[in-house]
Design a protein around this motif. Structure first.
Motif, short mmCIF file in Angstrom:
data_model
loop_
_atom_site.label_atom_id
_atom_site.label_comp_id
_atom_site.label_asym_id
_atom_site.label_seq_id
_atom_site.Cartn_x
_atom_site.Cartn_y
_atom_site.Cartn_z
N MET A 1 0.85 -1.17 0.00
CA MET A 1 0.00 0.00 0.00
C MET A 1 0.89 1.23 0.00
N ILE A 4 -2.17 6.76 -0.86
CA ILE A 4 -3.42 6.89 -0.10
C ILE A 4 -4.00 8.28 -0.36
N VAL A 21 -1.24 9.48 9.75
CA VAL A 21 -0.93 8.35 8.85
C VAL A 21 0.52 8.46 8.36
N PHE A 25 3.73 5.64 9.04
CA PHE A 25 4.67 5.08 8.06
C PHE A 25 6.11 5.49 8.38
N ILE A 68 -5.58 3.09 -1.75
CA ILE A 68 -6.69 3.20 -0.81
C ILE A 68 -7.26 4.61 -0.85
N CYS A 147 -7.42 0.47 10.98
CA CYS A 147 -6.27 -0.35 11.43
C CYS A 147 -6.75 -1.62 12.12
N LEU A 152 -5.22 -0.82 7.07
CA LEU A 152 -3.88 -0.26 7.21
C LEU A 152 -3.16 -1.12 8.25
#
Length: 186
Positions: A1, A4, A21, A25, A68, A147, A152
């Motif tokens: 992924m 987004i 978000v 990451f 996504i 999540c 995610l």
């Protein structure tokens, strides 16, 4: 992924959600780029965040390339459908604010997504945020539910760490309780 899109309207916490978000990451060591498109957000206008994870990428997700789409509001998610493809994961908040000068209806948008995207998830973040007495935290409610469902790939502990890094201490404590309740109840 890797790519987004977060689409919503002003006041939903789109930009804050984007920052959390990105932090998630980055905490895993990824290179992250982000950008926002904000139009009349103070008046309930469109707000779109782009998040790209990986080396050698620009901040704007090209058309048809989003992995996504997180729709904090349905009509704004529909407005950004050019960014996704048939294999994209679509996560819609079950919230609809009819755009001015439009006859669009919630059921029309839902039907469109149901007919065109097999990886559709509709989340009732608006009602859950109200049930948990945090009506202004639809954004973090969406994140925790996304999540928790594995859409995610982040754990509750990773969410809390990212929230602590991004939010003020007071806001962190309120959102920590929210995330804990979501993982306990939903």
């Amino acid at each position: 992924m890797n790519d987004i899109i977060i689409a919503g309207i002003g006041g939903q916490g789109n930009i804050l959600l984007s920052r959390v978000v990105c932090q998630l990451f980055m905490n895993r060591g990824f290179d992250v780029k982000s950008a926002e498109n904000i139009g009349m957000s103070q008046r309930g206008g469109s707000v779109v965040s782009y998040i790209r994870v990986g080396d050698d990428v620009g901040p704007i997700v090209p058309d048809g390339k989003a992995d996504i789409l997180i729709g904090l509001e349905m009509s704004e998610a529909a407005r950004n459908v050019n960014k996704v493809n048939k294999d994209s994961v679509i996560v819609l908040n079950n919230r609809f604010v009819r755009p001015k000068n439009s006859d669009l209806k919630k059921q029309q948008i839902l039907k469109f997504f149901e007919e065109n995207f097999s990886k559709l998830n509709v989340i009732n973040a608006h009602d859950i945020a109200f049930e948990l007495n945090m009506p202004k935290a639809e954004n973090i409610t969406m994140l925790a539910l996304i999540c928790k469902e594995g859409i995610l790939p982040f754990s509750k502990e990773e969410i809390l760490r990212a929230l602590e890094q991004v939010l003020t201490p007071k806001m962190y404590e309120m959102n920590k309780i929210l995330v804990e309740k979501i993982y306990e109840r939903y």
